[in-house]
Design an enzyme around this catalytic site. Structure first.
Site, PDB file in Angstrom:
ATOM      1  N   GLY A   6       0.797  -1.227   0.000  1.00  0.00           N
ATOM      2  CA  GLY A   6       0.000   0.000   0.000  1.00  0.00           C
ATOM      3  C   GLY A   6       0.826   1.272   0.000  1.00  0.00           C
ATOM      4  N   HIS A 101       2.660   0.620 -13.146  1.00  0.00           N
ATOM      5  CA  HIS A 101       3.501  -0.546 -13.410  1.00  0.00           C
ATOM      6  C   HIS A 101       4.962  -0.143 -13.199  1.00  0.00           C
ATOM      7  CE1 HIS A 101       4.505  -4.427 -15.166  1.00  0.00           C
ATOM      8  NE2 HIS A 101       5.484  -3.808 -15.807  1.00  0.00           N
TER       9      HIS A 101
HETATM   10  C1  GRF Z   1       4.029  -1.223  -7.294  1.00  0.00           C
HETATM   11  O1  GRF Z   1       5.370  -1.460  -7.568  1.00  0.00           O
HETATM   12  C2  GRF Z   1       3.243  -1.064  -8.566  1.00  0.00           C
HETATM   13  O2  GRF Z   1       4.003  -0.595  -9.621  1.00  0.00           O
HETATM   14  C3  GRF Z   1       2.771  -2.458  -8.855  1.00  0.00           C
HETATM   15  O3  GRF Z   1       2.525  -3.032  -7.603  1.00  0.00           O
HETATM   16  C4  GRF Z   1       3.349  -2.409  -6.623  1.00  0.00           C
HETATM   17  C5  GRF Z   1       2.477  -2.019  -5.481  1.00  0.00           C
HETATM   18  O4  GRF Z   1       3.240  -1.604  -4.394  1.00  0.00           O
HETATM   19  N1  GRF Z   1       1.619  -2.473  -9.711  1.00  0.00           N
HETATM   20  P1  GRF Z   1       2.583  -0.904  -3.132  1.00  0.00           P
HETATM   21  O5  GRF Z   1       1.576  -1.886  -2.561  1.00  0.00           O
HETATM   22  O6  GRF Z   1       1.944   0.347  -3.606  1.00  0.00           O
HETATM   23  O7  GRF Z   1       3.730  -0.660  -2.199  1.00  0.00           O
END
Ligand code: GRF
Length: 203
Positions: A6, A101
């Site tokens: 998150g 992404h």
């Molecule tokens: C991020 O690296 C995003 O690019 C990918 O999933 C990850 C989520 O990370 N889609 P977080 O839960 O926001 O730390």
């Protein structure tokens, strides 16, 4: 909506209450009650709804749509959400679904390209540069129009983990900015005007 740590949800919530943002965060959605993103909702004092991961197919889509309608969500923002969304869910928010992404799409995207695997692939390919991409979500993985990208250097001594950390920090700066751009483009009367029709913006 997500099911991970998150950190992007946290960055989006914090950015929403500082500076001149176009959006407010009305709801955090998760498919895992113990995921870090649920704690973010509590810390940021945002409503939290958990859609049970056990729900599949139409049942999952219907539950999600019910919540999106209940909270009158205009834009569904994905951050660490792994499943593909059905046409029903996309239609529920009139196609306003965006995702982040951790690479420069269209490279290092698609099925299986998530989390640490992305950064391992970038290092294996010998790239000296990677980045992050915010894009519109379609029924396929990582294929919608690019809204905004940011570049991140790959250092000689990077491991996949150190690279992931540097990309995450860039994501946290990129996502609020890209969301602002998207909202200005689609609700120009509400928040001034901008266009994403000219193609991706790279910062
Ligand atoms: C991020 O690296 C995003 O690019 C990918 O999933 C990850 C989520 O990370 N889609 P977080 O839960 O926001 O730390």
């Amino acid at each position: 909506m997500g099911s991970g740590t998150g950190s992007n949800a946290s960055a989006l919530c914090q950015a929403a209450t500082s500076g001149e943002r176009t959006y407010t965060v009305e709801l955090v959605l998760s498919t895992a009650p113990d995921a870090g993103i649920c704690e973010v909702a509590r810390v940021e004092n945002v409503a939290l709804e958990v859609v049970p991961a056990a729900l599949k197919g139409e049942e999952f889509s219907n539950e999600l749509c019910t919540l999106l309608e209940k909270y009158q969500i205009d834009v569904l923002v994905l951050a660490g959400f792994m499943r593909l969304l059905s046409p029903l869910v996309l239609a529920c928010v009139r196609g306003h679904v965006v995702n982040i992404h951790p690479a420069l799409l269209p490279e290092f995207g698609g099925k299986g390209m998530y989390g640490i695997h992305v950064h391992e692939a970038v290092i294996s390919a010998g790239r000296t540069e990677t980045g992050a991409t915010v894009h519109v979500v379609t029924e396929k993985y990582d294929e919608g129009a690019v809204i905004m990208q940011t570049r991140v250097p790959v250092l000689d001594d990077d491991s996949a983990t150190s690279l992931q950390q540097r990309v995450k920090e860039a994501e946290h700066r990129l996502y609020p900015e890209a969301l602002d751009l998207y909202i200005r483009a689609h609700w120009p009367d509400h928040v001034g005007s901008a266009s994403i029709a000219d193609g991706p913006q790279v910062s």
